[in-house]
Design an enzyme around this catalytic site. Structure first.
Site, PDB file in Angstrom:
ATOM      1  N   LYS A 140       0.814  -1.210   0.000  1.00  0.00           N
ATOM      2  CA  LYS A 140       0.000   0.000   0.000  1.00  0.00           C
ATOM      3  C   LYS A 140       0.850   1.264   0.000  1.00  0.00           C
ATOM      4  O   LYS A 140       0.587   2.191  -0.757  1.00  0.00           O
ATOM      5  CB  LYS A 140      -0.934   0.028   1.211  1.00  0.00           C
ATOM      6  CG  LYS A 140      -1.981  -1.056   1.231  1.00  0.00           C
ATOM      7  CD  LYS A 140      -2.872  -0.959   2.452  1.00  0.00           C
ATOM      8  CE  LYS A 140      -2.156  -0.986   3.772  1.00  0.00           C
ATOM      9  NZ  LYS A 140      -1.511  -2.253   4.137  1.00  0.00           N
TER      10      LYS A 140
ATOM     11  N   ARG B  94      -9.609   1.514   9.200  1.00  0.00           N
ATOM     12  CA  ARG B  94      -9.374   0.092   9.463  1.00  0.00           C
ATOM     13  C   ARG B  94     -10.550  -0.574  10.156  1.00  0.00           C
ATOM     14  O   ARG B  94     -10.554  -1.788  10.293  1.00  0.00           O
ATOM     15  CB  ARG B  94      -8.130  -0.090  10.333  1.00  0.00           C
ATOM     16  CG  ARG B  94      -6.867   0.264   9.621  1.00  0.00           C
ATOM     17  CD  ARG B  94      -5.682  -0.034  10.504  1.00  0.00           C
ATOM     18  NE  ARG B  94      -4.471   0.471   9.902  1.00  0.00           N
ATOM     19  CZ  ARG B  94      -3.340  -0.181   9.845  1.00  0.00           C
ATOM     20  NH1 ARG B  94      -3.243  -1.377  10.377  1.00  0.00           N
ATOM     21  NH2 ARG B  94      -2.289   0.341   9.283  1.00  0.00           N
TER      22      ARG B  94
ATOM     23  N   ARG C 298      11.262  -6.738   4.213  1.00  0.00           N
ATOM     24  CA  ARG C 298      11.220  -5.318   4.567  1.00  0.00           C
ATOM     25  C   ARG C 298      11.881  -5.092   5.922  1.00  0.00           C
ATOM     26  O   ARG C 298      12.609  -4.118   6.115  1.00  0.00           O
ATOM     27  CB  ARG C 298       9.771  -4.807   4.596  1.00  0.00           C
ATOM     28  CG  ARG C 298       9.665  -3.328   4.939  1.00  0.00           C
ATOM     29  CD  ARG C 298       8.255  -2.835   4.846  1.00  0.00           C
ATOM     30  NE  ARG C 298       7.497  -3.217   6.033  1.00  0.00           N
ATOM     31  CZ  ARG C 298       6.221  -2.917   6.228  1.00  0.00           C
ATOM     32  NH1 ARG C 298       5.539  -2.267   5.298  1.00  0.00           N
ATOM     33  NH2 ARG C 298       5.607  -3.272   7.326  1.00  0.00           N
TER      34      ARG C 298
ATOM     35  N   ARG D 126      13.053  -2.625  10.519  1.00  0.00           N
ATOM     36  CA  ARG D 126      11.801  -2.437  11.266  1.00  0.00           C
ATOM     37  C   ARG D 126      11.622  -3.577  12.256  1.00  0.00           C
ATOM     38  O   ARG D 126      11.229  -4.688  11.899  1.00  0.00           O
ATOM     39  CB  ARG D 126      10.625  -2.337  10.306  1.00  0.00           C
ATOM     40  CG  ARG D 126      10.654  -1.013   9.539  1.00  0.00           C
ATOM     41  CD  ARG D 126       9.585  -0.884   8.534  1.00  0.00           C
ATOM     42  NE  ARG D 126       8.260  -0.962   9.127  1.00  0.00           N
ATOM     43  CZ  ARG D 126       7.161  -0.580   8.497  1.00  0.00           C
ATOM     44  NH1 ARG D 126       7.237  -0.076   7.287  1.00  0.00           N
ATOM     45  NH2 ARG D 126       5.988  -0.691   9.073  1.00  0.00           N
TER      46      ARG D 126
ATOM     47  N   ARG E  62      -1.102  -9.121  12.891  1.00  0.00           N
ATOM     48  CA  ARG E  62      -1.662  -8.045  12.060  1.00  0.00           C
ATOM     49  C   ARG E  62      -2.555  -8.610  10.956  1.00  0.00           C
ATOM     50  O   ARG E  62      -3.574  -8.011  10.617  1.00  0.00           O
ATOM     51  CB  ARG E  62      -0.547  -7.209  11.437  1.00  0.00           C
ATOM     52  CG  ARG E  62       0.116  -6.298  12.409  1.00  0.00           C
ATOM     53  CD  ARG E  62       1.031  -5.326  11.706  1.00  0.00           C
ATOM     54  NE  ARG E  62       1.739  -4.535  12.683  1.00  0.00           N
ATOM     55  CZ  ARG E  62       3.044  -4.341  12.673  1.00  0.00           C
ATOM     56  NH1 ARG E  62       3.784  -4.858  11.714  1.00  0.00           N
ATOM     57  NH2 ARG E  62       3.614  -3.604  13.598  1.00  0.00           N
TER      58      ARG E  62
END
Length: 188
Positions: free
Chosen positions: A11, A86, A125, A131, A142
């Site tokens: 996204k 969300r 990622r 991260r 998630r």
């Protein structure tokens, strides 16, 4: 516009490209939260524990951040929301904010992806961007939260007739090409 899809669907990457094409800001609640955490703000301290456990920041806090950001001058001609709404409560809140401004949503983009591919994407990622919140346990949590709370929003926007589904698998350029074609086809 809104861009939706599970965490790791691409996204953020696609939002930047779409926003640039249409000359509007891409507004990412995740980026806003991470910036506040990095800068040690009160908001950052409040959301750090929530995000590191894989949870979502409460609606009330997120709603106010979005309301504030949509009031900035650069969002007046349009915007692309990434990571918001969300929940159905956030949908209701956004509808009220947009109704008050006289600017309805033009479209909701949904990137569809394979969950196992998303987990692999997020691990990569985590390695390249450092991260720490992208552990497999957090990623799976998630995904479960997305399925339970966010995926039902797709039906809401489909009923409104503004949903545009795009295959989010493939290279970044392939997904962008499909996205642009879908948006151009949807425009009057």
């Amino acid at each position: 516009m809104i861009i939706m899809g599970p965490p790791g669907a691409g996204k953020g990457t696609q939002a930047g490209r779409v926003a640039e094409r249409f000359g509007i800001p891409a507004i990412s609640t995740g980026d806003i939260f991470r910036s506040n955490i990095k800068n040690g703000t009160d908001l950052g301290r409040q959301v750090e524990a929530i995000l590191s456990s894989g949870g979502y920041v409460p609606d009330q806090m997120t709603n106010e951040i979005v309301r504030d950001r949509l009031a900035w001058a650069d969002a007046a001609p349009g915007f692309l929301l990434d990571g918001y709404p969300r929940t159905t409560g956030q949908v209701d809140f956004l509808d009220k904010v947009l109704a008050a401004s006289g600017h309805p949503l033009d479209g909701v983009i949904v990137l569809t992806v394979d969950e196992d591919a998303v987990v692999a994407r997020l691990h990569k990622r985590a390695e390249t961007e450092g991260r720490a919140d992208d552990t497999e346990e957090v990623i799976r949590e998630r995904q479960a939260i997305y399925r339970a709370e966010t995926a039902p929003l797709i039906a809401i926007y489909a009923e409104h007739g503004i949903l545009v589904e795009v295959d989010g698998m493939g290279t970044v350029d392939e997904v962008t090409e499909r996205l642009v074609k879908a948006l151009d086809a949807d425009r009057p």
